[in-house]
Motif scaffolding. Structure first.
Motif, PDB file in Angstrom:
ATOM      1  N   UNK A 116       0.876  -1.284   0.001  1.00 30.86           N
ATOM      2  CA  UNK A 116      -0.073  -0.050  -0.129  1.00 30.86           C
ATOM      3  C   UNK A 116       0.928   1.256  -0.150  1.00 30.86           C
ATOM      4  N   UNK A 117       1.973   1.208   0.828  1.00 30.66           N
ATOM      5  CA  UNK A 117       2.912   2.356   0.899  1.00 30.66           C
ATOM      6  C   UNK A 117       3.597   2.649  -0.649  1.00 30.66           C
TER       7      UNK A 117
ATOM      8  N   UNK B 141      -7.965   3.340  -6.179  1.00 29.37           N
ATOM      9  CA  UNK B 141      -7.948   4.829  -6.180  1.00 29.37           C
ATOM     10  C   UNK B 141      -8.754   5.341  -7.347  1.00 29.37           C
ATOM     11  N   UNK B 142      -8.850   6.500  -7.404  1.00 32.51           N
ATOM     12  CA  UNK B 142      -9.254   7.334  -8.588  1.00 32.51           C
ATOM     13  C   UNK B 142      -8.472   7.751  -9.483  1.00 32.51           C
ATOM     14  N   UNK B 143      -8.815   8.432 -10.544  1.00 34.59           N
ATOM     15  CA  UNK B 143      -7.966   8.861 -11.463  1.00 34.59           C
ATOM     16  C   UNK B 143      -7.062   9.896 -11.005  1.00 34.59           C
ATOM     17  N   UNK B 144      -5.942   9.795 -11.668  1.00 37.70           N
ATOM     18  CA  UNK B 144      -4.921  10.902 -11.618  1.00 37.70           C
ATOM     19  C   UNK B 144      -4.840  11.990 -12.696  1.00 37.70           C
TER      20      UNK B 144
ATOM     21  N   UNK C 277       1.646   6.661  -6.954  1.00 38.60           N
ATOM     22  CA  UNK C 277       0.448   7.429  -7.318  1.00 38.60           C
ATOM     23  C   UNK C 277       0.667   8.704  -7.175  1.00 38.60           C
ATOM     24  N   UNK C 278       1.195   9.364  -5.974  1.00 35.42           N
ATOM     25  CA  UNK C 278       1.556  10.797  -5.869  1.00 35.42           C
ATOM     26  C   UNK C 278       2.592  11.126  -6.630  1.00 35.42           C
TER      27      UNK C 278
END
Length: 164
Positions: A134-135, A161-164, A141-142
């Motif tokens: 998860x990390x 997660x949602x979209x970037x 993602x960030x």
């Protein structure tokens, strides 16, 4: 230096090793994303010359994307072809499952020596996140969101997660 110290094995946790691998992958993304963004921008400026396709769009609505591709190439499907199911037949022939099942993709090696079968997992959008902690997913993602910020390019990063 004591010879016993030289022979003493150093154990590395899987997480530490995976984090180092992620660092390498992030460095590759640093080099790749500007190129992707360049093509994205060019496709927005010259939509009749550059078609930018995303895997998640193909998975979401393959028929619509095939029609869009045919139109882009200047050979749109006729009404009769659509009625006859030509679009759907092309979608079946080009499906992930069909390509994964081809003998050439089950055996043999890619030019780099990687088995061809390694290029096929599940074919699901965001499945890559199931192979990371998860990390690591959050970190990746960030990073991607930061690089894509204000570009207008979005895509689904993971299955959670949602979209970037």
């Amino acid at each position: 230096m004591d010879t016993a110290e030289i022979r003493k094995p150093r154990f590395v946790s899987l997480t530490e090793d995976a984090d180092k691998t992620l660092d390498v992958e992030l460095q590759q993304l640093v080099q790749t994303l500007p190129k992707v963004l360049g093509y994205w921008k060019a496709s927005r400026e010259n939509p009749d010359k550059i078609l930018f396709l995303k895997y998640e769009d193909l998975k979401e609505d393959i028929s619509c994307q095939l029609k869009h591709l045919a139109m882009f190439l200047g050979v749109p499907f006729t009404e009769e072809e659509e009625k006859q199911g030509v679009v759907e037949e092309i979608a079946k022939i080009c499906s992930f499952e069909k390509l994964q099942g081809l003998e050439v993709n089950k055996k043999g090696l890619f030019v780099t020596g990687v088995p061809n079968e390694n290029f096929f997992r599940k074919g699901e959008v965001g499945d890559w996140s199931n192979y990371l902690t998860s990390a690591m997913v959050e970190r990746l993602e960030k990073f991607i969101q930061w690089r894509l910020d204000d570009s207008g390019l979005t895509f689904k990063l993971s299955s959670t997660t949602s979209e970037a």
